[in-house]
Design an enzyme around this catalytic site. Sequence first.
Site, PDB file in Angstrom:
ATOM      1  CE  LYS A   1      -3.544   2.310   2.779  1.00  0.00           C
ATOM      2  NZ  LYS A   1      -4.333   2.206   4.033  1.00  0.00           N
TER       3      LYS A   1
ATOM      4  CB  SER B   1      -0.047   1.567 -17.065  1.00  0.00           C
ATOM      5  OG  SER B   1       0.564   2.686 -17.682  1.00  0.00           O
TER       6      SER B   1
ATOM      7  CE1 TYR C   1       0.947  -1.842 -17.932  1.00  0.00           C
ATOM      8  CE2 TYR C   1      -1.398  -2.005 -18.367  1.00  0.00           C
ATOM      9  CZ  TYR C   1      -0.127  -1.660 -18.778  1.00  0.00           C
ATOM     10  OH  TYR C   1       0.068  -1.128 -20.027  1.00  0.00           O
TER      11      TYR C   1
END
Length: 118
Positions: A9, A25, A58
Site C-alpha cells: 500500500k 497503466s 497495472y
Amino acid sequence: MLQSMLKAKLHRAKVTDANLKYEGSITIDRRLMDAVGLLPFEKVKIYNINNGERFDTYVIEGPADSGTIALNGAAARKGLIDDLIIIVSYALYGPEEMAAYAPNIVVLDEKNRIKSRP
C-alpha cells in the site's frame, strides 16, 4: 485454503501527471515500488481520495527518486494532477505464510517521499 490479503500500500500518493494518450497503466517511482514490493506490470487497485473513483490497472516503472505517480490512458480520466490516491496490491497467502504475514505499507508526504511506515 488461501486468503486474499493486502500485500502492498502506497497511502496518500499525489498524482503528478495524467497522460490520456498513453497506454493504460500507472507509472510509479521505482524507489516507491521497491519500498512496498510492487513489480512492473503487477495489477494494482487505485482509490482516489479526492473523487471516490476506484479502478484497477497495472504498474509501469518510473524513474527512481522522481516522485512520479502518473495516471496513463483510460486511468487519466479517473483523476487529476494533485489528487491524492491510495495504491494497493493484494496477494493470496497459504496458512504457512499467514504465520509471518505483514503487509508493506508506506505513507507518503506531499512530494511522494516516504513519510512513515505504520
